[in-house]
Design an enzyme around this catalytic site. Structure first.
Site: not given
Ligand code: GUN
Length: 285
Positions: A53, A97, A120
């Site tokens: 990211k 996350q 998200d």
């Molecule tokens: N964990 C697995 N996929 C995601 C996601 O798309 N966003 C976040 N914040 N955590 C995750």
């Protein structure tokens, strides 16, 4: 029959270039989008996702801040950090996350993120908007899948769409996006008695289960578009999806590889959402 391999990597690169071009135009007007990424603990998969990211932000000209907190961070401390980021004008989007350590209430954390910074789209306000079709921030993985389907001209309206997996992050919002585009949508899960009987009817099959190679070729309708959201390790430790790729590619019409399919698109949507958040917060959307 041999399937057309959907090249997520190429499409992700094109979309990130579009984000970068738009970020440059925004910067000329004095606005730089910013993303704060919070990681609690040392889960190796999460560490890789967070690194990817940050790299994507750099690629797109988006300012990023990473908060790597120890696994024993208190819930209050995390909520305080989020409150600070909510008020920080340099930060357009906040991402925490998942999964979080067990002593932290993930629902509480998600609700603490200001909906207008929730890139998200996990906050109940944004989930509600996905449900009604009045989508503000697109759910990252499902929206990435929709982009792939559209880029390859795969028709959705009137088609039988089967989503295997019912998670809040992928399965449920995926079903909603397909439904909004007039697919006839079925959601399957671990208690579906005869999964193969359902998947064999799918024109579009989305696998989001998290079990290596569990979708076998006999479960696929010849010519179907097979979208693999899985990210697993096989018995040799090699990265693989939920679909038994080699055999499935002999039957499907279109198929996404792992890696290089859906995963890269998830991060691309995140970049698009961060750009949108910055535009909205500055009255430029
Ligand atoms: N964990 C697995 N996929 C995601 C996601 O798309 N966003 C976040 N914040 N955590 C995750």
């Amino acid at each position: 029959m041999t399937a057309i391999i959907i090249d997520g990597k190429r499409i992700a690169e094109e979309k990130k270039q579009q984000v970068y071009d738009e970020v440059l135009r925004l910067q000329a007007r004095g606005v730089t989008p910013g993303l704060a990424v919070i990681l609690v603990g040392e889960d190796p998969a999460s560490q890789i996702y967070v690194r990817n990211k940050e790299r994507a932000c750099a690629r797109c000209g988006i300012y990023s801040e990473k908060y790597a907190l120890p696994a024993d961070t208190g819930e209050d401390e995390l909520l305080e950090l989020i409150a600070r980021l909510n008020a920080d004008r340099r930060i357009s989007g906040i991402l925490c996350q998942l999964p979080l350590p067990k002593h932290i209430d993930a629902g509480k954390v998600i609700c603490a993120i200001a909906p207008e910074k929730d890139v998200d789209a996990f906050h109940p306000v944004n989930v509600g908007r996905i449900m009604t079709g009045d989508v503000l921030f697109a759910p990252c993985t499902p929206a990435g899948v929709m982009t792939l389907l559209d880029e390859y001209g795969i028709e959705i309206a009137g088609k039988s769409c089967v989503v295997v997996g019912r998670s809040n992050i992928v399965g449920k919002p995926m079903a909603m996006l397909l439904l909004h585009r007039h697919g006839t949508v079925t959601i399957c899960h671990s208690r579906t008695p005869d999964l193969a009987a359902v998947t064999r009817g799918a024109d579009i099959l989305v696998a989001a289960v998290g079990k290596a190679k569990m979708i076998t070729a006999d479960m696929i309708k010849p010519g179907a578009a097979v979208i693999d959201v899985g990210m697993n390790r096989d018995s040799c430790g090699k990265l693989c999806g939920d679909v038994d790729f080699d055999a499935a590619a002999e039957r499907a019409g279109y198929i996404t590889p792992v890696p290089g399919g859906v995963g890269v698109m998830t991060i691309t949507t995140l970049m698009q959402n961060t750009l949108l958040a910055a535009k909205l917060q500055n009255g430029l959307a």
